[in-house]
Design a protein around this motif. Sequence first.
Motif, PDB file in Angstrom:
ATOM      1  N   PRO A  11       0.819  -1.215   0.000  1.00  8.96           N
ATOM      2  CA  PRO A  11       0.000   0.000   0.000  1.00  8.96           C
ATOM      3  C   PRO A  11       0.850   1.262   0.000  1.00  8.96           C
ATOM      4  CG  PRO A  11      -0.045  -1.073   2.145  1.00  8.96           C
ATOM      5  CD  PRO A  11       0.646  -2.009   1.217  1.00  8.96           C
ATOM      6  N   LEU A  12       0.182   2.388  -0.220  1.00  3.92           N
ATOM      7  CA  LEU A  12       0.842   3.686  -0.257  1.00  3.92           C
ATOM      8  C   LEU A  12       0.315   4.547   0.879  1.00  3.92           C
ATOM      9  CD1 LEU A  12       2.618   5.866  -1.610  1.00  3.92           C
ATOM     10  CD2 LEU A  12       0.649   6.389  -3.090  1.00  3.92           C
ATOM     11  N   LEU A  13       1.223   5.080   1.669  1.00  2.00           N
ATOM     12  CA  LEU A  13       0.887   6.014   2.739  1.00  2.00           C
ATOM     13  C   LEU A  13       1.429   7.385   2.371  1.00  2.00           C
ATOM     14  CD1 LEU A  13      -0.211   6.518   5.642  1.00  2.00           C
ATOM     15  CD2 LEU A  13       2.122   6.073   6.452  1.00  2.00           C
ATOM     16  N   ILE A  14       0.541   8.372   2.304  1.00  2.00           N
ATOM     17  CA  ILE A  14       0.922   9.748   2.014  1.00  2.00           C
ATOM     18  C   ILE A  14       0.742  10.555   3.287  1.00  2.00           C
ATOM     19  CG2 ILE A  14       0.439  11.780   0.612  1.00  2.00           C
ATOM     20  CD1 ILE A  14      -0.733   9.901  -1.508  1.00  2.00           C
ATOM     21  N   ALA A  15       1.831  11.111   3.783  1.00  2.00           N
ATOM     22  CA  ALA A  15       1.812  11.821   5.065  1.00  2.00           C
ATOM     23  C   ALA A  15       1.932  13.325   4.847  1.00  2.00           C
ATOM     24  CB  ALA A  15       2.954  11.330   5.955  1.00  2.00           C
ATOM     25  N   CYS A  16       1.063  14.066   5.502  1.00  7.44           N
ATOM     26  CA  CYS A  16       1.127  15.523   5.501  1.00  7.44           C
ATOM     27  C   CYS A  16       0.857  16.009   6.917  1.00  7.44           C
ATOM     28  CB  CYS A  16       0.123  16.120   4.518  1.00  7.44           C
ATOM     29  SG  CYS A  16      -1.607  15.728   4.899  1.00  7.44           S
ATOM     30  N   ALA A  17       1.173  17.256   7.183  1.00  2.00           N
ATOM     31  CA  ALA A  17       1.073  17.761   8.553  1.00  2.00           C
ATOM     32  C   ALA A  17      -0.240  18.468   8.845  1.00  2.00           C
ATOM     33  CB  ALA A  17       2.237  18.715   8.837  1.00  2.00           C
ATOM     34  N   LEU A  18      -0.734  19.235   7.896  1.00  3.27           N
ATOM     35  CA  LEU A  18      -1.798  20.192   8.162  1.00  3.27           C
ATOM     36  C   LEU A  18      -3.139  19.757   7.576  1.00  3.27           C
ATOM     37  CD1 LEU A  18       0.152  23.475   7.321  1.00  3.27           C
ATOM     38  CD2 LEU A  18      -0.094  22.354   9.557  1.00  3.27           C
ATOM     39  N   GLY A  19      -4.210  20.220   8.187  1.00  3.48           N
ATOM     40  CA  GLY A  19      -5.529  19.936   7.676  1.00  3.48           C
ATOM     41  C   GLY A  19      -5.750  20.486   6.284  1.00  3.48           C
ATOM     42  N   ILE A  20      -5.205  21.651   5.996  1.00  2.58           N
ATOM     43  CA  ILE A  20      -5.371  22.251   4.674  1.00  2.58           C
ATOM     44  C   ILE A  20      -4.644  21.425   3.616  1.00  2.58           C
ATOM     45  CG2 ILE A  20      -3.368  23.784   4.914  1.00  2.58           C
ATOM     46  CD1 ILE A  20      -6.721  24.670   3.229  1.00  2.58           C
ATOM     47  N   GLU A  21      -3.513  20.807   3.987  1.00  3.86           N
ATOM     48  CA  GLU A  21      -2.798  19.926   3.063  1.00  3.86           C
ATOM     49  C   GLU A  21      -3.610  18.656   2.799  1.00  3.86           C
ATOM     50  OE1 GLU A  21       1.709  21.250   4.457  1.00  3.86           O
ATOM     51  OE2 GLU A  21       0.701  19.556   5.433  1.00  3.86           O
ATOM     52  N   ARG A  22      -4.155  18.088   3.846  1.00  6.84           N
ATOM     53  CA  ARG A  22      -4.984  16.884   3.668  1.00  6.84           C
ATOM     54  C   ARG A  22      -6.214  17.191   2.827  1.00  6.84           C
ATOM     55  NH1 ARG A  22      -7.182  13.792   8.916  1.00  6.84           N
ATOM     56  NH2 ARG A  22      -8.234  15.794   9.158  1.00  6.84           N
ATOM     57  N   LEU A  23      -6.803  18.363   3.030  1.00  5.20           N
ATOM     58  CA  LEU A  23      -7.959  18.762   2.235  1.00  5.20           C
ATOM     59  C   LEU A  23      -7.611  18.815   0.752  1.00  5.20           C
ATOM     60  CD1 LEU A  23     -10.899  19.803   2.172  1.00  5.20           C
ATOM     61  CD2 LEU A  23      -9.972  22.113   2.441  1.00  5.20           C
ATOM     62  N   ALA A  24      -6.455  19.405   0.436  1.00  9.16           N
ATOM     63  CA  ALA A  24      -6.024  19.479  -0.960  1.00  9.16           C
ATOM     64  C   ALA A  24      -5.808  18.088  -1.542  1.00  9.16           C
ATOM     65  CB  ALA A  24      -4.741  20.304  -1.070  1.00  9.16           C
ATOM     66  N   LEU A  25      -5.161  17.220  -0.798  1.00 18.29           N
ATOM     67  CA  LEU A  25      -4.874  15.876  -1.290  1.00 18.29           C
ATOM     68  C   LEU A  25      -6.152  15.064  -1.480  1.00 18.29           C
ATOM     69  CD1 LEU A  25      -1.785  15.234   0.986  1.00 18.29           C
ATOM     70  CD2 LEU A  25      -1.724  15.368  -1.515  1.00 18.29           C
ATOM     71  N   ARG A  26      -7.074  15.173  -0.538  1.00 20.66           N
ATOM     72  CA  ARG A  26      -8.338  14.448  -0.678  1.00 20.66           C
ATOM     73  C   ARG A  26      -9.125  14.955  -1.874  1.00 20.66           C
ATOM     74  NH1 ARG A  26     -10.623  13.534   5.538  1.00 20.66           N
ATOM     75  NH2 ARG A  26      -9.278  11.735   6.006  1.00 20.66           N
ATOM     76  N   GLY A  27      -9.058  16.251  -2.119  1.00 16.00           N
ATOM     77  CA  GLY A  27      -9.702  16.784  -3.309  1.00 16.00           C
ATOM     78  C   GLY A  27      -9.115  16.214  -4.576  1.00 16.00           C
ATOM     79  N   GLY A  28      -7.804  15.954  -4.545  1.00 12.83           N
ATOM     80  CA  GLY A  28      -7.139  15.390  -5.702  1.00 12.83           C
ATOM     81  C   GLY A  28      -7.453  13.925  -5.941  1.00 12.83           C
ATOM     82  N   LEU A  29      -8.020  13.236  -4.934  1.00 14.02           N
ATOM     83  CA  LEU A  29      -8.369  11.827  -5.104  1.00 14.02           C
ATOM     84  C   LEU A  29      -9.520  11.629  -6.078  1.00 14.02           C
ATOM     85  CD1 LEU A  29      -8.148  10.368  -1.481  1.00 14.02           C
ATOM     86  CD2 LEU A  29      -6.788   9.658  -3.448  1.00 14.02           C
ATOM     87  N   ARG A  30     -10.380  12.642  -6.217  1.00 18.31           N
ATOM     88  CA  ARG A  30     -11.530  12.508  -7.099  1.00 18.31           C
ATOM     89  C   ARG A  30     -11.052  12.355  -8.546  1.00 18.31           C
ATOM     90  NH1 ARG A  30     -12.987  17.214  -4.083  1.00 18.31           N
ATOM     91  NH2 ARG A  30     -14.287  16.695  -2.295  1.00 18.31           N
TER      92      ARG A  30
END
Length: 218
Positions: A11-30
């Motif tokens: 599996p792939l684990l993508i680690a980020c620190a901030l909520g705003i970073e996670r928000l951007a990454l989750r948006g990119g999953l679509r």
Amino acid sequence: MDPGTEPPPAPLLIACALGIERLALRGGLRGAHGAATILRTGMGPQAADRAVTRALGGDGGHAALADAAVIATGFCAGLAPGMHPGDLVVADETRDREGRIDCVGVELLAKELARAVPRRMIHTGPLVGSDHVVRGAERSALHVAGALAVDMESAATLRSAVRAGTRPVAAVRVVVDAPEHELVRIGTLRGGISAFRVLRTVLPAFFAWHRSLLLPRR
């Protein structure tokens, strides 16, 4: 598993620190062709160390991620003159007081990012870790010492990942703060929006990197 069938990649684990970073990454999953666990570690090297260690199976973590390839991502401060918000930094190694960690698949990541974000500058080089926000003379000193960019979590994330077991690791950061575009200056909001939009686009490159690894599960 049938004879002759290749095992699935780890599996792939993508680690980020901030909520705003996670928000951007989750948006990119679509609409992205791939799957990953996105882990928000919290800010700073100690938080990153604890969160990644736990996620990879230490201290009651998730056994399914024990073999995971790890990418540290999010925002960073660029150290080289001429960098701009929205530029991408692909680390060939991470550095901090604990030592250095070599990154895997650097050229592939840079190539895939150039395809995913064709109008953004991509820089490759050492990414240094700090336990505080870097300014002024300290920023210049880090650049003179060879570092291309600085953030607070990447070095700790990768060190924790390889300590938990042999695995591919990488770090990709989006510049939000640079020598001529410091966060304290007018234009910070524009730079932050630019970096956020770029971070939303990086996942196809991460998934291409991950597919190239073909890591069997243990």
